[in-house]
Write a protein that holds these residues in place. Sequence first.
Motif, PDB file in Angstrom:
ATOM      1  N   ASP A  44       0.806  -1.225   0.000  1.00 33.79           N
ATOM      2  CA  ASP A  44       0.000   0.000   0.000  1.00 33.79           C
ATOM      3  C   ASP A  44       0.837   1.274   0.000  1.00 33.79           C
ATOM      4  O   ASP A  44       0.355   2.343   0.370  1.00 33.79           O
ATOM      5  CB  ASP A  44      -0.988   0.007   1.170  1.00 33.79           C
ATOM      6  CG  ASP A  44      -2.104  -0.995   0.967  1.00 33.79           C
ATOM      7  OD1 ASP A  44      -2.848  -0.860  -0.015  1.00 33.79           O
ATOM      8  OD2 ASP A  44      -2.223  -1.943   1.772  1.00 33.79           O
ATOM      9  N   SER A 130       0.960   7.738   3.809  1.00 35.67           N
ATOM     10  CA  SER A 130       0.345   6.957   2.739  1.00 35.67           C
ATOM     11  C   SER A 130      -0.036   7.888   1.589  1.00 35.67           C
ATOM     12  O   SER A 130      -0.151   9.105   1.773  1.00 35.67           O
ATOM     13  CB  SER A 130      -0.897   6.214   3.249  1.00 35.67           C
ATOM     14  OG  SER A 130      -1.887   7.138   3.659  1.00 35.67           O
ATOM     15  N   GLN A 175      -6.623   8.025   3.359  1.00 31.59           N
ATOM     16  CA  GLN A 175      -6.482   6.585   3.548  1.00 31.59           C
ATOM     17  C   GLN A 175      -5.947   6.217   4.922  1.00 31.59           C
ATOM     18  O   GLN A 175      -6.247   5.145   5.437  1.00 31.59           O
ATOM     19  CB  GLN A 175      -5.505   6.004   2.510  1.00 31.59           C
ATOM     20  CG  GLN A 175      -5.978   6.030   1.082  1.00 31.59           C
ATOM     21  CD  GLN A 175      -5.081   5.144   0.228  1.00 31.59           C
ATOM     22  OE1 GLN A 175      -5.107   3.937   0.323  1.00 31.59           O
ATOM     23  NE2 GLN A 175      -4.276   5.775  -0.603  1.00 31.59           N
ATOM     24  N   ARG A 199      -7.727  -6.019   2.719  1.00 28.81           N
ATOM     25  CA  ARG A 199      -7.781  -4.857   1.843  1.00 28.81           C
ATOM     26  C   ARG A 199      -6.903  -3.706   2.331  1.00 28.81           C
ATOM     27  O   ARG A 199      -6.928  -2.624   1.758  1.00 28.81           O
ATOM     28  CB  ARG A 199      -9.237  -4.386   1.702  1.00 28.81           C
ATOM     29  CG  ARG A 199     -10.103  -5.372   0.910  1.00 28.81           C
ATOM     30  CD  ARG A 199     -11.522  -5.402   1.364  1.00 28.81           C
ATOM     31  NE  ARG A 199     -11.648  -5.870   2.726  1.00 28.81           N
ATOM     32  CZ  ARG A 199     -11.672  -7.163   3.071  1.00 28.81           C
ATOM     33  NH1 ARG A 199     -11.567  -8.097   2.150  1.00 28.81           N
ATOM     34  NH2 ARG A 199     -11.782  -7.523   4.332  1.00 28.81           N
ATOM     35  N   ARG A 200      -6.117  -3.932   3.375  1.00 32.10           N
ATOM     36  CA  ARG A 200      -5.220  -2.873   3.848  1.00 32.10           C
ATOM     37  C   ARG A 200      -4.115  -3.475   4.709  1.00 32.10           C
ATOM     38  O   ARG A 200      -4.309  -4.493   5.366  1.00 32.10           O
ATOM     39  CB  ARG A 200      -5.984  -1.820   4.645  1.00 32.10           C
ATOM     40  CG  ARG A 200      -6.801  -2.401   5.775  1.00 32.10           C
ATOM     41  CD  ARG A 200      -7.650  -1.369   6.463  1.00 32.10           C
ATOM     42  NE  ARG A 200      -8.549  -2.017   7.410  1.00 32.10           N
ATOM     43  CZ  ARG A 200      -9.207  -1.388   8.366  1.00 32.10           C
ATOM     44  NH1 ARG A 200      -9.078  -0.092   8.510  1.00 32.10           N
ATOM     45  NH2 ARG A 200     -10.007  -2.044   9.175  1.00 32.10           N
ATOM     46  N   GLU A 202      -0.950  -2.956   7.704  1.00 32.89           N
ATOM     47  CA  GLU A 202      -0.854  -2.303   9.009  1.00 32.89           C
ATOM     48  C   GLU A 202       0.610  -2.261   9.439  1.00 32.89           C
ATOM     49  O   GLU A 202       1.414  -3.102   9.041  1.00 32.89           O
ATOM     50  CB  GLU A 202      -1.699  -3.032  10.046  1.00 32.89           C
ATOM     51  CG  GLU A 202      -1.849  -2.286  11.358  1.00 32.89           C
ATOM     52  CD  GLU A 202      -3.081  -2.698  12.156  1.00 32.89           C
ATOM     53  OE1 GLU A 202      -3.302  -2.111  13.228  1.00 32.89           O
ATOM     54  OE2 GLU A 202      -3.823  -3.593  11.705  1.00 32.89           O
ATOM     55  N   PRO A 240      -1.362  -7.330   4.265  1.00 33.66           N
ATOM     56  CA  PRO A 240      -2.818  -7.482   4.377  1.00 33.66           C
ATOM     57  C   PRO A 240      -3.277  -8.904   4.665  1.00 33.66           C
ATOM     58  O   PRO A 240      -4.326  -9.102   5.279  1.00 33.66           O
ATOM     59  CB  PRO A 240      -3.326  -7.009   3.008  1.00 33.66           C
ATOM     60  CG  PRO A 240      -2.270  -6.094   2.494  1.00 33.66           C
ATOM     61  CD  PRO A 240      -0.991  -6.661   2.993  1.00 33.66           C
ATOM     62  N   ALA A 259      -3.408   1.562   6.141  1.00 33.12           N
ATOM     63  CA  ALA A 259      -3.722   2.259   4.894  1.00 33.12           C
ATOM     64  C   ALA A 259      -4.075   1.218   3.852  1.00 33.12           C
ATOM     65  O   ALA A 259      -3.554   0.109   3.864  1.00 33.12           O
ATOM     66  CB  ALA A 259      -2.542   3.100   4.421  1.00 33.12           C
ATOM     67  N   GLY A 260      -4.965   1.594   2.951  1.00 29.68           N
ATOM     68  CA  GLY A 260      -5.360   0.667   1.904  1.00 29.68           C
ATOM     69  C   GLY A 260      -6.724   0.990   1.343  1.00 29.68           C
ATOM     70  O   GLY A 260      -7.101   2.142   1.167  1.00 29.68           O
ATOM     71  N   GLU A 261      -7.506  -0.048   1.125  1.00 32.46           N
ATOM     72  CA  GLU A 261      -8.753   0.077   0.392  1.00 32.46           C
ATOM     73  C   GLU A 261      -9.868   0.727   1.198  1.00 32.46           C
ATOM     74  O   GLU A 261     -10.529   1.642   0.730  1.00 32.46           O
ATOM     75  CB  GLU A 261      -9.202  -1.329  -0.073  1.00 32.46           C
ATOM     76  CG  GLU A 261     -10.442  -1.337  -0.948  1.00 32.46           C
ATOM     77  CD  GLU A 261     -10.163  -0.825  -2.352  1.00 32.46           C
ATOM     78  OE1 GLU A 261     -11.107  -0.391  -3.024  1.00 32.46           O
ATOM     79  OE2 GLU A 261      -8.994  -0.855  -2.769  1.00 32.46           O
ATOM     80  N   TYR A 263     -11.831   2.413   4.748  1.00 33.98           N
ATOM     81  CA  TYR A 263     -11.596   3.425   5.781  1.00 33.98           C
ATOM     82  C   TYR A 263     -12.571   3.188   6.929  1.00 33.98           C
ATOM     83  O   TYR A 263     -13.395   4.027   7.254  1.00 33.98           O
ATOM     84  CB  TYR A 263     -11.784   4.814   5.162  1.00 33.98           C
ATOM     85  CG  TYR A 263     -11.279   5.971   5.994  1.00 33.98           C
ATOM     86  CD1 TYR A 263      -9.917   6.136   6.222  1.00 33.98           C
ATOM     87  CD2 TYR A 263     -12.160   6.906   6.514  1.00 33.98           C
ATOM     88  CE1 TYR A 263      -9.448   7.217   6.955  1.00 33.98           C
ATOM     89  CE2 TYR A 263     -11.709   7.984   7.251  1.00 33.98           C
ATOM     90  CZ  TYR A 263     -10.347   8.137   7.477  1.00 33.98           C
ATOM     91  OH  TYR A 263      -9.882   9.201   8.215  1.00 33.98           O
TER      92      TYR A 263
END
Length: 277
Positions: A44, A130, A175, A199-200, A202, A240, A259-261, A263
Amino acid sequence: MMEIRYAANPTDTKKYTTEKLREEFLIESLFEEGKINLFYSHHDRVVIGGAIPTGEELKLDAGDALRTDYFLERREVGIVNIGPNGTVTVDGQTYDLKKRDCLYVGLGNKEVTLSSEDASNPARFYLVSSPAHKQYPTKVLPIADAEPTKLGSDSESNNRTIYKYIHGDGLQSCQLMMGMTLLEPNNMWNTMPAHVHDRRMEVYLYFDMEEESRVFHFMGEPSETRHLVVKNEQAIISPPWSIHSGVGTNNYTFIWAMAGENYTFKDMDFVKMEDLK
């Protein structure tokens, strides 16, 4: 300089030695006096950094790695001070950060510098950045104003307080999500039962630990777990597809950033204890 960490897939990770696991996922030398150290993860496109200003102020610089004119040209960043008092200056505006205060700096700010109130007792700035597509206001959230959430219990050895900094109901961002978890004395476990959020990614920073203390951080697919032994002020890149949980030899504090897809905190797939191997 910015160290590059490439993305790793779960099939290959099953075969990694301890040394290879640490090389891929553990950031051992995050904080050095008088420097900013930056690590670029291909998961990400997150940048993780640590800074200890001991003399002149330190500038958050893109260098050549991002191929942009300045660090936040296409990014946002969260900065938490985990040490003595310090100051972050953003395009001429000064923000004072005491220990555990958080500053969000949005897209498009050209100059970010970090300094200590007392160079002989310097601040220790931790940052996670990000990619961003929209500008949100630069804003401080002191730990005193962050809403605490109590979770766990002494009987489960996970009595802890979570402070959410950057999220939908706190400091606004594109994000990035960021917060901090403090474990009470005699409590050592975090995030168990474990979960993944495919989907994200960490990042975990473990700190406020004694020199001899360690956290055993568990990672990997739920059916193929591995562990990393982590010292004070070291960070973990969690892909992820991986669980992210830990147990310490003493209580500790950690900062989590995602951060990623998606929220939302609800975007996680919990793993039953009987499915962990």
